[in-house]
Design a protein around this motif. Sequence first.
Motif, PDB file in Angstrom:
ATOM      1  N   ALA A  49       0.817  -1.211   0.000  1.00 20.20           N
ATOM      2  CA  ALA A  49       0.000   0.000   0.000  1.00 20.20           C
ATOM      3  C   ALA A  49       0.852   1.263   0.000  1.00 20.20           C
ATOM      4  O   ALA A  49       0.354   2.348  -0.283  1.00 20.20           O
ATOM      5  N   LEU A  51       2.409   2.343   2.742  1.00 18.18           N
ATOM      6  CA  LEU A  51       2.405   2.942   4.080  1.00 18.18           C
ATOM      7  C   LEU A  51       3.735   2.713   4.776  1.00 18.18           C
ATOM      8  O   LEU A  51       4.040   3.338   5.782  1.00 18.18           O
ATOM      9  N   PRO A  77       1.385   6.600  -1.279  1.00 21.41           N
ATOM     10  CA  PRO A  77       0.199   5.747  -1.087  1.00 21.41           C
ATOM     11  C   PRO A  77      -1.088   6.371  -1.625  1.00 21.41           C
ATOM     12  O   PRO A  77      -1.920   5.653  -2.183  1.00 21.41           O
ATOM     13  N   GLU A  78      -1.232   7.703  -1.479  1.00 21.96           N
ATOM     14  CA  GLU A  78      -2.505   8.319  -1.878  1.00 21.96           C
ATOM     15  C   GLU A  78      -2.694   8.321  -3.382  1.00 21.96           C
ATOM     16  O   GLU A  78      -3.793   8.574  -3.877  1.00 21.96           O
ATOM     17  N   ILE A  82      -4.736   1.764  -4.208  1.00 20.23           N
ATOM     18  CA  ILE A  82      -4.782   0.420  -3.649  1.00 20.23           C
ATOM     19  C   ILE A  82      -5.704   0.462  -2.446  1.00 20.23           C
ATOM     20  O   ILE A  82      -5.441   1.162  -1.476  1.00 20.23           O
ATOM     21  N   TYR A  84      -7.461  -0.635   0.926  1.00 19.37           N
ATOM     22  CA  TYR A  84      -6.924  -1.322   2.092  1.00 19.37           C
ATOM     23  C   TYR A  84      -8.054  -1.440   3.112  1.00 19.37           C
ATOM     24  O   TYR A  84      -8.573  -0.443   3.576  1.00 19.37           O
ATOM     25  N   PHE A  92     -14.026   6.543   9.879  1.00 21.25           N
ATOM     26  CA  PHE A  92     -13.845   7.893  10.406  1.00 21.25           C
ATOM     27  C   PHE A  92     -14.990   8.227  11.360  1.00 21.25           C
ATOM     28  O   PHE A  92     -16.155   8.244  10.947  1.00 21.25           O
ATOM     29  N   PHE A 103     -15.826   9.068   1.106  1.00 21.41           N
ATOM     30  CA  PHE A 103     -14.584   9.777   1.423  1.00 21.41           C
ATOM     31  C   PHE A 103     -13.581   9.750   0.266  1.00 21.41           C
ATOM     32  O   PHE A 103     -13.036  10.772  -0.126  1.00 21.41           O
ATOM     33  N   GLY A 104     -13.377   8.565  -0.313  1.00 17.46           N
ATOM     34  CA  GLY A 104     -12.387   8.439  -1.373  1.00 17.46           C
ATOM     35  C   GLY A 104     -12.757   9.230  -2.624  1.00 17.46           C
ATOM     36  O   GLY A 104     -11.895   9.653  -3.383  1.00 17.46           O
ATOM     37  N   ARG A 106     -13.823  12.132  -2.778  1.00 17.85           N
ATOM     38  CA  ARG A 106     -13.394  13.526  -2.709  1.00 17.85           C
ATOM     39  C   ARG A 106     -12.042  13.714  -3.386  1.00 17.85           C
ATOM     40  O   ARG A 106     -11.694  14.803  -3.809  1.00 17.85           O
ATOM     41  N   PHE A 107     -11.260  12.640  -3.438  1.00 21.84           N
ATOM     42  CA  PHE A 107      -9.890  12.798  -3.907  1.00 21.84           C
ATOM     43  C   PHE A 107      -9.592  12.033  -5.187  1.00 21.84           C
ATOM     44  O   PHE A 107      -8.607  12.297  -5.852  1.00 21.84           O
ATOM     45  N   ASN A 108     -10.447  11.049  -5.502  1.00 22.55           N
ATOM     46  CA  ASN A 108     -10.182  10.217  -6.677  1.00 22.55           C
ATOM     47  C   ASN A 108     -11.195  10.489  -7.775  1.00 22.55           C
ATOM     48  O   ASN A 108     -12.327  10.848  -7.496  1.00 22.55           O
ATOM     49  N   ARG A 150     -16.076   1.346   1.511  1.00 24.22           N
ATOM     50  CA  ARG A 150     -15.287   2.579   1.441  1.00 24.22           C
ATOM     51  C   ARG A 150     -14.045   2.377   0.572  1.00 24.22           C
ATOM     52  O   ARG A 150     -13.720   3.215  -0.270  1.00 24.22           O
ATOM     53  N   ALA A 151     -13.380   1.237   0.774  1.00 22.61           N
ATOM     54  CA  ALA A 151     -12.172   0.954  -0.019  1.00 22.61           C
ATOM     55  C   ALA A 151     -12.534   0.791  -1.500  1.00 22.61           C
ATOM     56  O   ALA A 151     -11.846   1.315  -2.375  1.00 22.61           O
ATOM     57  N   ALA A 154     -13.267   4.007  -3.540  1.00 19.06           N
ATOM     58  CA  ALA A 154     -12.126   4.863  -3.881  1.00 19.06           C
ATOM     59  C   ALA A 154     -11.509   4.405  -5.198  1.00 19.06           C
ATOM     60  O   ALA A 154     -10.432   4.859  -5.570  1.00 19.06           O
TER      61      ALA A 154
END
Lengths: 373, 230
Positions: A49, A51, A77-78, A82, A84, A92, A103-104, A106-108, A150-151, A154
């Motif tokens: 991942a 991390l 990682p971001e 991948i 996880y 959260f 959540f994911g 927002r960024f992907n 959630r995973a 993303a």
Amino acid sequence: MLDVKAGHRFVDRPDDFRLDVTLKTPDTGVTAVFGRSGSGKTTLLKVVAGLLRPDYVRIQVGSAVLCDTRHGAWIPPEQRRIGYVFQDTRLFPHLNVQGNLMFGRRFNPPPVSKALAFDSIVTMLDLASLLDRSVHGLSGGESQRVAIGRALLANPRLLLLDEPLAALDADRKSEILPYLEGLRHNLDLPILYVSHSLGEIRRLATWMAVLEKGEIKAFGSVEDITGQMDLSPLAEGGDTGSVLAATVAGHEKAHGLTRLSLSGQTMMVPKLDLVEGTHVRIQVRPQDVALALERPDNLSVLNIISGNITSILEPPRRPVVDVQVNIASTKKPVHLWAQVTRLAAERLALQTNMPVYALIKAVSLDQNRVGLS
Amino acid sequence: MLGLTGLELEALQVSLKVSLWSLIWTLPLALGSAWLLARTEFRGKAVFNALIHVPLVVPPVVIGYLLLVLLGRQGLIGIWLNDWFGIGLVFTWQGAAIAASVVAFPLFVRPIRQALEAVDPRLDEAALTLGANKRQAFFAVTLPIVMPGVLTGALLFFSRALGEFGATITFAANIPGETQTLPLALYTATQSPGSDPIAMRLVMMSLVLALGALILSEWLTRRTYTQRRG
């Protein structure tokens, strides 16, 4: 395809633990990483991942090289995409279920694949009724489903599952296992599944890697690995055994039994709700297998399978021996493990290449030991 | 307005200006300090921690005097500020804000630090695997979770800044309309004969202001919790 090469010396661990892993898995399907606590399973996932940054690492997923420290390549990682799923879910606390799931996003970028659209994930994991709930009130199984959703949302190219069932009790485990089986069937996504339970691996994984002291000891199909290796020293909670591929041959409705065909031989198990021709995998625990030199008559045991002894292992400090029996009628061996006392082995004078009959009680092969392949 | 005299209104305005500006420019510093104390290890952390907490344990007059030594016209830093930028802090409302900020700073840092220590840092790892970089993870995960702590710290800081007296009068003096905050105006009123009604009105204003801040902070905290429970 996931291709991992990683090496790392942990200076802060007293036991001189080293991670030295080379692993190449197929395009899709579930690959299990099996090993006891402290064998480096979670470390391996963290390396994949991103991390954890080991001394040396090269990771390739499909055609994308995510990192290669020898050439100074490192995707953080971001940006790896991948997924996880952590053992402790790590939802959260300040967001409700819907907020966690989204959540994911927002960024992907939104997913290309329709299978990963919000609605289909919610349906697949049965999350519709939970969306407005706070994560504080969720049960262990519900939390784990939200974490998986959630995973997936993303938009990952690879999914890592770190013992998602380890923290759950038996009831919750059987509640969530069908969802995991669903993932395997519905998603075109490679999954790396860490577990120390052979039962879970048998139900979920197609491939497995055996990890011991930071090294991959074996890699292959679940059937081959469980047949070739005695995994009992590595398994926890007595959950060991061979995994055998079989086909549903028919049902004995009157007696509530199902006939399985396995390497040309027949095996009876308690009734399965599966149609004829379905491919299944059964886990046979070594302690449920007895051995006889002649085909016994007048015996309550329904399953009498013939084979040849291929090896005998004597674990130290225990009064038992593990006997590997090849039950195949063709050239490709199919292995079954039997565990008998050392006394019995001496009385029968068991030796390799000896023809034997393996006796397996049908009642020991309940539904929990049979999975779809 | 509300029967307030010019002097009282001025004191109220100065108080609000000084306290609110202190709050705004101290917020990032308090967040940063709390982060350093809660999440990192570095050489001299104990000294750093002690330095932040000094204003809690020494008389505010001492702080005021030290500020004068450091930031006064002839002070170690002040002389440089004056020569290069033409900035003079002594006898200005900005000076009063600096005095209030320094004195109230530890009250801002402590609740944020405690809130940060209660947040599982592994949530950041989860955020990373979901595509957030470290900065995004802070603003999307850690900050919202510690928000009640930030609000508590902000209230304590604001109330303490509002009540600041010793450091302010020493460093920024008691100039009506510039550095004369409510406590300083109250002090002046108690020193002049026949000013008891003025003093009483200033006391009431201070109480209303402090209670207002308390109620606002409670309401904000409750609102964050309700949102969270969804």
